[in-house]
Design an enzyme around this catalytic site. Sequence first.
Site, PDB file in Angstrom:
ATOM      1  N   PRO A 101      36.439  30.123 -20.881  1.00  0.00           N
ATOM      2  CA  PRO A 101      36.819  28.798 -20.371  1.00  0.00           C
ATOM      3  C   PRO A 101      37.599  28.977 -19.066  1.00  0.00           C
ATOM      4  O   PRO A 101      38.350  29.946 -18.907  1.00  0.00           O
ATOM      5  CB  PRO A 101      37.721  28.236 -21.477  1.00  0.00           C
ATOM      6  CG  PRO A 101      37.536  29.149 -22.664  1.00  0.00           C
ATOM      7  CD  PRO A 101      37.158  30.483 -22.102  1.00  0.00           C
ATOM      8  N   THR A 102      37.442  28.051 -18.140  1.00  0.00           N
ATOM      9  CA  THR A 102      38.180  28.144 -16.883  1.00  0.00           C
ATOM     10  C   THR A 102      38.436  26.744 -16.339  1.00  0.00           C
ATOM     11  O   THR A 102      37.764  25.784 -16.723  1.00  0.00           O
ATOM     12  CB  THR A 102      37.415  28.997 -15.862  1.00  0.00           C
ATOM     13  OG1 THR A 102      38.244  29.233 -14.719  1.00  0.00           O
ATOM     14  CG2 THR A 102      36.126  28.333 -15.417  1.00  0.00           C
ATOM     15  N   TYR A 103      39.426  26.639 -15.457  1.00  0.00           N
ATOM     16  CA  TYR A 103      39.747  25.346 -14.842  1.00  0.00           C
ATOM     17  C   TYR A 103      40.272  25.587 -13.433  1.00  0.00           C
ATOM     18  O   TYR A 103      40.733  26.691 -13.080  1.00  0.00           O
ATOM     19  CB  TYR A 103      40.771  24.580 -15.687  1.00  0.00           C
ATOM     20  CG  TYR A 103      42.133  25.229 -15.772  1.00  0.00           C
ATOM     21  CD1 TYR A 103      43.178  24.827 -14.935  1.00  0.00           C
ATOM     22  CD2 TYR A 103      42.372  26.250 -16.698  1.00  0.00           C
ATOM     23  CE1 TYR A 103      44.432  25.435 -15.020  1.00  0.00           C
ATOM     24  CE2 TYR A 103      43.620  26.856 -16.790  1.00  0.00           C
ATOM     25  CZ  TYR A 103      44.645  26.437 -15.943  1.00  0.00           C
ATOM     26  OH  TYR A 103      45.874  27.050 -16.021  1.00  0.00           O
TER      27      TYR A 103
ATOM     28  N   ASP B  67      36.399  23.356 -17.313  1.00  0.00           N
ATOM     29  CA  ASP B  67      37.023  22.111 -17.767  1.00  0.00           C
ATOM     30  C   ASP B  67      36.933  21.132 -16.605  1.00  0.00           C
ATOM     31  O   ASP B  67      37.857  20.991 -15.798  1.00  0.00           O
ATOM     32  CB  ASP B  67      38.482  22.360 -18.157  1.00  0.00           C
ATOM     33  CG  ASP B  67      39.138  21.125 -18.764  1.00  0.00           C
ATOM     34  OD1 ASP B  67      38.525  20.035 -18.718  1.00  0.00           O
ATOM     35  OD2 ASP B  67      40.262  21.245 -19.277  1.00  0.00           O
TER      36      ASP B  67
ATOM     37  N   ARG C 192      44.398  24.364 -26.260  1.00  0.00           N
ATOM     38  CA  ARG C 192      43.665  24.280 -25.005  1.00  0.00           C
ATOM     39  C   ARG C 192      42.294  24.949 -25.116  1.00  0.00           C
ATOM     40  O   ARG C 192      42.078  25.799 -25.967  1.00  0.00           O
ATOM     41  CB  ARG C 192      44.478  24.949 -23.886  1.00  0.00           C
ATOM     42  CG  ARG C 192      45.794  24.236 -23.580  1.00  0.00           C
ATOM     43  CD  ARG C 192      46.507  24.883 -22.391  1.00  0.00           C
ATOM     44  NE  ARG C 192      46.872  26.265 -22.653  1.00  0.00           N
ATOM     45  CZ  ARG C 192      47.423  27.075 -21.749  1.00  0.00           C
ATOM     46  NH1 ARG C 192      47.637  26.637 -20.524  1.00  0.00           N
ATOM     47  NH2 ARG C 192      47.739  28.321 -22.076  1.00  0.00           N
TER      48      ARG C 192
ATOM     49  N   ARG D  90      35.114  26.157 -25.454  1.00  0.00           N
ATOM     50  CA  ARG D  90      34.606  27.183 -26.380  1.00  0.00           C
ATOM     51  C   ARG D  90      33.511  26.606 -27.284  1.00  0.00           C
ATOM     52  O   ARG D  90      32.515  27.281 -27.563  1.00  0.00           O
ATOM     53  CB  ARG D  90      35.758  27.751 -27.212  1.00  0.00           C
ATOM     54  CG  ARG D  90      36.789  28.514 -26.376  1.00  0.00           C
ATOM     55  CD  ARG D  90      37.826  29.205 -27.249  1.00  0.00           C
ATOM     56  NE  ARG D  90      38.851  29.855 -26.439  1.00  0.00           N
ATOM     57  CZ  ARG D  90      40.094  29.386 -26.271  1.00  0.00           C
ATOM     58  NH1 ARG D  90      40.468  28.288 -26.903  1.00  0.00           N
ATOM     59  NH2 ARG D  90      40.951  30.035 -25.492  1.00  0.00           N
TER      60      ARG D  90
ATOM     61  N   ASP E 194      39.227  35.016 -22.296  1.00  0.00           N
ATOM     62  CA  ASP E 194      39.951  34.079 -21.436  1.00  0.00           C
ATOM     63  C   ASP E 194      40.119  34.676 -20.044  1.00  0.00           C
ATOM     64  O   ASP E 194      40.227  35.900 -19.876  1.00  0.00           O
ATOM     65  CB  ASP E 194      41.312  33.748 -22.047  1.00  0.00           C
ATOM     66  CG  ASP E 194      41.186  32.871 -23.292  1.00  0.00           C
ATOM     67  OD1 ASP E 194      40.062  32.390 -23.568  1.00  0.00           O
ATOM     68  OD2 ASP E 194      42.199  32.682 -23.989  1.00  0.00           O
ATOM     69  N   ASP E 195      40.179  33.789 -19.036  1.00  0.00           N
ATOM     70  CA  ASP E 195      40.169  34.285 -17.660  1.00  0.00           C
ATOM     71  C   ASP E 195      41.517  34.793 -17.163  1.00  0.00           C
ATOM     72  O   ASP E 195      41.609  35.289 -16.038  1.00  0.00           O
ATOM     73  CB  ASP E 195      39.622  33.217 -16.703  1.00  0.00           C
ATOM     74  CG  ASP E 195      40.491  31.972 -16.629  1.00  0.00           C
ATOM     75  OD1 ASP E 195      41.519  31.913 -17.335  1.00  0.00           O
ATOM     76  OD2 ASP E 195      40.142  31.048 -15.862  1.00  0.00           O
ATOM     77  N   ASP E 196      42.562  34.702 -17.974  1.00  0.00           N
ATOM     78  CA  ASP E 196      43.859  35.226 -17.534  1.00  0.00           C
ATOM     79  C   ASP E 196      44.180  36.574 -18.184  1.00  0.00           C
ATOM     80  O   ASP E 196      45.326  37.021 -18.157  1.00  0.00           O
ATOM     81  CB  ASP E 196      44.973  34.221 -17.838  1.00  0.00           C
ATOM     82  CG  ASP E 196      45.059  33.858 -19.316  1.00  0.00           C
ATOM     83  OD1 ASP E 196      44.133  34.208 -20.073  1.00  0.00           O
ATOM     84  OD2 ASP E 196      46.044  33.212 -19.708  1.00  0.00           O
TER      85      ASP E 196
ATOM     86  N   GLU F 139      42.763  30.425 -33.505  1.00  0.00           N
ATOM     87  CA  GLU F 139      42.069  31.619 -33.994  1.00  0.00           C
ATOM     88  C   GLU F 139      41.921  31.574 -35.510  1.00  0.00           C
ATOM     89  O   GLU F 139      40.831  31.808 -36.054  1.00  0.00           O
ATOM     90  CB  GLU F 139      42.832  32.881 -33.579  1.00  0.00           C
ATOM     91  CG  GLU F 139      42.914  33.107 -32.077  1.00  0.00           C
ATOM     92  CD  GLU F 139      44.128  32.430 -31.436  1.00  0.00           C
ATOM     93  OE1 GLU F 139      44.438  32.751 -30.276  1.00  0.00           O
ATOM     94  OE2 GLU F 139      44.760  31.590 -32.116  1.00  0.00           O
TER      95      GLU F 139
END
Length: 298
Positions: A92-94, A123, A160, A165, A188-190, A276
Amino acid sequence: MVIPRSRSVSERSVLPVVSPTVNFPVMKSVFFSRFFILLPWVLIVIIMIDVDTKRTSRTPAVARAGRTQHQRTARPGAPAGVNRSFIYAITPTYTRPVQKAELTRLTNAFRQVPSFHWIVVEDSTTRTEMVARFLARSGVPYTHLNVFTPRRFKRTGMPRATEQRNAALAWLRQHRTRRDAGVVFFADDDNTYSLELFEEMRGTKAVSVWPVGFVGGRAYERPIVTGGKVVGWYTGWRPDRPFATDMAGFAVNLQVILGNPRAQFKRRGSQPGMQESDFLKQITNVSDLEPKASNCTR
Protein backbone atom coordinates in the site's frame (compact mmCIF):
# COMPACT_ATOMS: atom_id res chain seq x y z
CA MET A 1 25.06 -4.11 -123.95
CA VAL A 2 21.95 -5.73 -122.73
CA ILE A 3 20.46 -4.31 -119.62
CA PRO A 4 18.57 -6.96 -117.69
CA ARG A 5 14.97 -6.12 -117.29
CA SER A 6 13.73 -6.06 -113.75
CA ARG A 7 11.19 -8.65 -113.01
CA SER A 8 7.69 -7.68 -112.29
CA VAL A 9 6.12 -8.37 -109.00
CA SER A 10 4.43 -11.36 -110.41
CA GLU A 11 7.69 -12.72 -111.57
CA ARG A 12 9.57 -12.30 -108.33
CA SER A 13 10.27 -15.46 -106.38
CA VAL A 14 8.10 -15.74 -103.38
CA LEU A 15 9.79 -17.09 -100.25
CA PRO A 16 7.69 -19.01 -97.82
CA VAL A 17 6.74 -16.91 -94.81
CA VAL A 18 6.14 -18.60 -91.47
CA SER A 19 3.39 -16.93 -89.50
CA PRO A 20 4.30 -16.26 -85.85
CA THR A 21 0.87 -17.40 -84.81
CA VAL A 22 1.14 -20.86 -86.19
CA ASN A 23 2.39 -22.42 -82.86
CA PHE A 24 0.51 -20.04 -80.53
CA PRO A 25 -2.29 -22.46 -79.62
CA VAL A 26 0.27 -25.03 -78.51
CA MET A 27 2.36 -22.52 -76.48
CA LYS A 28 -0.76 -21.10 -74.87
CA SER A 29 -1.89 -24.54 -73.82
CA VAL A 30 1.50 -25.35 -72.24
CA PHE A 31 1.61 -22.01 -70.42
CA PHE A 32 -1.80 -22.41 -68.83
CA SER A 33 -1.16 -26.00 -67.83
CA ARG A 34 2.03 -24.98 -66.01
CA PHE A 35 0.30 -21.95 -64.50
CA PHE A 36 -2.47 -24.02 -62.97
CA ILE A 37 0.07 -26.53 -61.60
CA LEU A 38 2.09 -23.78 -59.87
CA LEU A 39 -0.87 -21.67 -58.70
CA PRO A 40 -1.69 -23.65 -55.50
CA TRP A 41 1.95 -23.48 -54.36
CA VAL A 42 2.10 -19.73 -54.98
CA LEU A 43 -1.05 -19.23 -52.92
CA ILE A 44 0.35 -21.33 -50.05
CA VAL A 45 3.55 -19.23 -49.96
CA ILE A 46 1.53 -15.98 -49.95
CA ILE A 47 -0.69 -17.18 -47.08
CA MET A 48 2.31 -18.27 -44.97
CA ILE A 49 4.03 -14.90 -45.47
CA ASP A 50 0.84 -13.07 -44.53
CA VAL A 51 0.32 -15.12 -41.33
CA ASP A 52 3.94 -14.67 -40.26
CA THR A 53 3.67 -10.91 -40.84
CA LYS A 54 0.56 -10.67 -38.67
CA ARG A 55 2.24 -12.62 -35.84
CA THR A 56 5.24 -10.30 -35.91
CA SER A 57 3.08 -7.18 -35.87
CA ARG A 58 1.04 -8.42 -32.89
CA THR A 59 3.96 -9.44 -30.64
CA PRO A 60 4.86 -5.96 -29.27
CA ALA A 61 1.25 -5.29 -28.34
CA VAL A 62 1.04 -8.50 -26.31
CA ALA A 63 4.26 -7.67 -24.48
CA ARG A 64 3.00 -4.19 -23.62
CA ALA A 65 -0.33 -5.51 -22.37
CA GLY A 66 1.40 -8.03 -20.07
CA ARG A 67 3.64 -5.39 -18.60
CA THR A 68 1.06 -3.89 -16.24
CA GLN A 69 -0.34 -7.20 -15.10
CA HIS A 70 1.84 -10.29 -14.76
CA GLN A 71 5.16 -10.79 -16.48
CA ARG A 72 6.64 -14.26 -16.22
CA THR A 73 10.13 -13.35 -17.37
CA ALA A 74 13.43 -14.41 -15.86
CA ARG A 75 14.63 -11.82 -13.39
CA PRO A 76 18.32 -11.03 -12.83
CA GLY A 77 19.86 -13.66 -10.58
CA ALA A 78 17.42 -16.46 -11.44
CA PRO A 79 19.36 -19.64 -12.31
CA ALA A 80 18.39 -21.00 -15.71
CA GLY A 81 15.93 -23.87 -15.60
CA VAL A 82 14.91 -23.34 -11.97
CA ASN A 83 11.15 -23.54 -11.35
CA ARG A 84 10.39 -21.11 -8.51
CA SER A 85 7.19 -20.19 -6.73
CA PHE A 86 6.34 -16.57 -7.41
CA ILE A 87 6.44 -14.06 -4.58
CA TYR A 88 3.60 -11.56 -4.64
CA ALA A 89 4.56 -8.50 -2.58
CA ILE A 90 1.61 -6.26 -1.67
CA THR A 91 2.57 -2.64 -1.01
CA PRO A 92 0.00 0.00 0.00
CA THR A 93 1.24 3.53 -0.67
CA TYR A 94 0.01 7.13 -0.52
CA THR A 95 1.19 10.55 -1.70
CA ARG A 96 3.73 12.25 0.59
CA PRO A 97 7.13 13.96 0.21
CA VAL A 98 9.17 10.78 0.84
CA GLN A 99 6.97 8.43 -1.21
CA LYS A 100 9.24 8.22 -4.26
CA ALA A 101 12.36 7.82 -2.11
CA GLU A 102 10.83 4.92 -0.19
CA LEU A 103 9.54 3.24 -3.35
CA THR A 104 13.04 3.60 -4.81
CA ARG A 105 14.51 1.77 -1.81
CA LEU A 106 12.07 -1.10 -2.34
CA THR A 107 12.73 -1.22 -6.07
CA ASN A 108 16.47 -1.57 -5.55
CA ALA A 109 15.80 -4.72 -3.53
CA PHE A 110 12.86 -6.16 -5.47
CA ARG A 111 14.53 -6.05 -8.89
CA GLN A 112 17.15 -8.48 -7.54
CA VAL A 113 14.55 -11.06 -6.48
CA PRO A 114 13.80 -13.77 -9.09
CA SER A 115 10.21 -14.83 -9.80
CA PHE A 116 8.75 -11.73 -8.19
CA HIS A 117 5.57 -9.72 -8.77
CA TRP A 118 4.86 -6.38 -7.11
CA ILE A 119 1.27 -5.33 -6.40
CA VAL A 120 1.27 -1.62 -5.60
CA VAL A 121 -2.04 -0.15 -4.36
CA GLU A 122 -2.40 3.61 -4.04
CA ASP A 123 -4.67 5.24 -1.48
CA SER A 124 -6.14 7.51 -4.14
CA THR A 125 -9.23 8.03 -6.30
CA THR A 126 -7.02 7.52 -9.38
CA ARG A 127 -3.66 6.01 -10.18
CA THR A 128 -1.26 8.93 -9.97
CA GLU A 129 1.06 9.79 -12.82
CA MET A 130 4.12 9.79 -10.57
CA VAL A 131 3.63 6.21 -9.35
CA ALA A 132 2.59 4.96 -12.79
CA ARG A 133 5.70 6.44 -14.38
CA PHE A 134 7.91 5.16 -11.55
CA LEU A 135 6.64 1.57 -11.84
CA ALA A 136 6.97 1.57 -15.64
CA ARG A 137 10.68 2.39 -15.24
CA SER A 138 11.33 0.22 -12.19
CA GLY A 139 12.33 -2.96 -14.00
CA VAL A 140 10.10 -4.98 -11.64
CA PRO A 141 7.04 -6.94 -12.90
CA TYR A 142 4.07 -5.21 -11.30
CA THR A 143 0.35 -4.56 -11.03
CA HIS A 144 -0.76 -1.01 -10.27
CA LEU A 145 -4.09 -0.58 -8.44
CA ASN A 146 -5.82 2.18 -6.52
CA VAL A 147 -8.61 2.46 -3.96
CA PHE A 148 -9.47 5.46 -1.84
CA THR A 149 -9.80 5.20 1.95
CA PRO A 150 -12.88 7.13 3.12
CA ARG A 151 -11.91 10.14 5.22
CA ARG A 152 -13.91 8.92 8.20
CA PHE A 153 -11.42 6.02 8.47
CA LYS A 154 -8.33 8.25 8.47
CA ARG A 155 -8.67 9.43 12.03
CA THR A 156 -5.84 8.89 14.51
CA GLY A 157 -5.94 5.47 16.12
CA MET A 158 -7.76 3.73 13.26
CA PRO A 159 -6.19 0.87 11.24
CA ARG A 160 -4.48 2.00 8.04
CA ALA A 161 -4.14 0.57 4.52
CA THR A 162 -7.06 -1.84 5.05
CA GLU A 163 -8.79 -1.09 1.76
CA GLN A 164 -5.52 -1.27 -0.17
CA ARG A 165 -4.50 -4.70 1.14
CA ASN A 166 -7.98 -6.07 0.54
CA ALA A 167 -7.93 -4.73 -3.04
CA ALA A 168 -4.68 -6.62 -3.66
CA LEU A 169 -6.15 -9.83 -2.22
CA ALA A 170 -9.19 -9.41 -4.48
CA TRP A 171 -6.89 -9.01 -7.50
CA LEU A 172 -5.05 -12.23 -6.65
CA ARG A 173 -8.31 -14.16 -6.28
CA GLN A 174 -9.50 -12.84 -9.64
CA HIS A 175 -6.30 -13.35 -11.63
CA ARG A 176 -4.69 -16.44 -10.08
CA THR A 177 -5.94 -20.04 -9.94
CA ARG A 178 -5.30 -23.30 -8.13
CA ARG A 179 -2.61 -24.09 -10.69
CA ASP A 180 -0.47 -21.08 -9.70
CA ALA A 181 2.28 -21.58 -7.14
CA GLY A 182 3.12 -18.54 -5.07
CA VAL A 183 3.64 -16.83 -1.74
CA VAL A 184 1.95 -13.60 -0.63
CA PHE A 185 3.90 -11.06 1.44
CA PHE A 186 2.73 -7.70 2.81
CA ALA A 187 5.62 -5.32 2.10
CA ASP A 188 4.83 -1.85 3.47
CA ASP A 189 6.70 0.93 1.71
CA ASP A 190 8.37 2.32 4.84
CA ASN A 191 10.33 -0.89 5.55
CA THR A 192 13.68 -2.31 4.41
CA TYR A 193 13.97 -5.95 3.36
CA SER A 194 16.91 -8.35 3.26
CA LEU A 195 17.29 -10.34 0.05
CA GLU A 196 17.75 -13.49 2.17
CA LEU A 197 14.22 -13.05 3.48
CA PHE A 198 12.66 -13.76 0.10
CA GLU A 199 14.44 -17.08 -0.26
CA GLU A 200 13.32 -17.99 3.27
CA MET A 201 9.65 -17.29 2.56
CA ARG A 202 9.59 -18.93 -0.87
CA GLY A 203 9.11 -22.39 0.66
CA THR A 204 6.05 -21.38 2.70
CA LYS A 205 3.50 -24.21 2.73
CA ALA A 206 0.73 -22.39 4.61
CA VAL A 207 1.80 -19.45 6.84
CA SER A 208 5.41 -18.75 7.79
CA VAL A 209 6.86 -16.32 10.38
CA TRP A 210 10.25 -14.77 11.28
CA PRO A 211 11.76 -11.96 13.40
CA VAL A 212 11.39 -8.27 12.48
CA GLY A 213 13.89 -5.60 13.52
CA PHE A 214 13.25 -2.15 15.05
CA VAL A 215 9.57 -2.52 15.87
CA GLY A 216 7.39 -2.13 18.94
CA GLY A 217 9.99 -0.06 20.77
CA ARG A 218 12.54 -2.90 20.70
CA ALA A 219 15.55 -3.77 18.60
CA TYR A 220 13.54 -6.72 17.28
CA GLU A 221 10.42 -8.80 17.81
CA ARG A 222 10.20 -12.50 17.13
CA PRO A 223 8.15 -15.63 17.61
CA ILE A 224 9.36 -17.87 20.43
CA VAL A 225 9.93 -21.37 19.06
CA THR A 226 10.20 -24.65 20.96
CA GLY A 227 10.54 -27.98 19.21
CA GLY A 228 9.93 -26.35 15.85
CA LYS A 229 6.60 -24.86 16.99
CA VAL A 230 5.68 -21.26 17.83
CA VAL A 231 4.75 -21.15 21.53
CA GLY A 232 4.81 -17.42 22.25
CA TRP A 233 6.02 -13.98 21.22
CA TYR A 234 8.90 -11.74 22.21
CA THR A 235 7.42 -8.29 21.69
CA GLY A 236 7.36 -4.85 23.25
CA TRP A 237 3.65 -4.21 22.69
CA ARG A 238 0.59 -6.28 23.54
CA PRO A 239 2.16 -9.74 23.92
CA ASP A 240 -1.37 -11.01 24.59
CA ARG A 241 -2.28 -10.62 20.93
CA PRO A 242 -3.14 -13.98 19.29
CA PHE A 243 -0.49 -13.28 16.64
CA ALA A 244 1.87 -10.71 18.11
CA THR A 245 3.75 -10.12 14.87
CA ASP A 246 4.29 -7.21 12.52
CA MET A 247 2.81 -7.02 9.01
CA ALA A 248 6.33 -7.67 7.68
CA GLY A 249 6.75 -10.74 9.89
CA PHE A 250 4.77 -13.37 7.98
CA ALA A 251 3.98 -14.75 4.52
CA VAL A 252 1.02 -16.78 3.25
CA ASN A 253 0.94 -19.43 0.55
CA LEU A 254 -1.13 -18.23 -2.40
CA GLN A 255 -3.33 -21.33 -2.25
CA VAL A 256 -4.30 -20.49 1.35
CA ILE A 257 -5.46 -17.06 0.13
CA LEU A 258 -7.44 -18.62 -2.70
CA GLY A 259 -8.83 -21.34 -0.43
CA ASN A 260 -10.19 -18.76 2.03
CA PRO A 261 -12.03 -16.33 -0.24
CA ARG A 262 -13.62 -14.41 2.64
CA ALA A 263 -10.40 -13.82 4.56
CA GLN A 264 -9.52 -10.14 4.53
CA PHE A 265 -8.33 -7.29 6.72
CA LYS A 266 -11.07 -5.93 8.93
CA ARG A 267 -12.09 -2.33 9.03
CA ARG A 268 -14.95 -2.41 11.49
CA GLY A 269 -14.24 -3.75 14.95
CA SER A 270 -10.48 -3.94 14.44
CA GLN A 271 -8.18 -2.09 16.82
CA PRO A 272 -4.87 -0.43 15.87
CA GLY A 273 -2.10 -2.99 15.84
CA MET A 274 -4.55 -5.89 15.64
CA GLN A 275 -4.91 -6.17 11.89
CA GLU A 276 -2.31 -8.93 11.66
CA SER A 277 -4.08 -11.01 14.31
CA ASP A 278 -7.52 -10.35 12.87
CA PHE A 279 -6.37 -11.52 9.47
CA LEU A 280 -4.29 -14.54 10.52
CA LYS A 281 -7.06 -15.88 12.78
CA GLN A 282 -9.14 -16.41 9.64
CA ILE A 283 -6.61 -18.67 7.92
CA THR A 284 -4.42 -20.47 10.50
CA ASN A 285 -3.60 -21.34 14.11
CA VAL A 286 -0.49 -20.42 16.08
CA SER A 287 0.48 -24.08 16.38
CA ASP A 288 0.46 -24.42 12.58
CA LEU A 289 2.85 -21.53 11.89
CA GLU A 290 6.09 -22.37 10.07
CA PRO A 291 9.11 -20.74 11.74
CA LYS A 292 11.76 -19.50 9.30
CA ALA A 293 15.22 -17.92 9.79
CA SER A 294 16.71 -20.74 11.86
CA ASN A 295 13.66 -21.17 14.12
CA CYS A 296 13.24 -17.39 14.28
CA THR A 297 16.69 -16.77 15.78
CA ARG A 298 18.09 -14.68 12.91
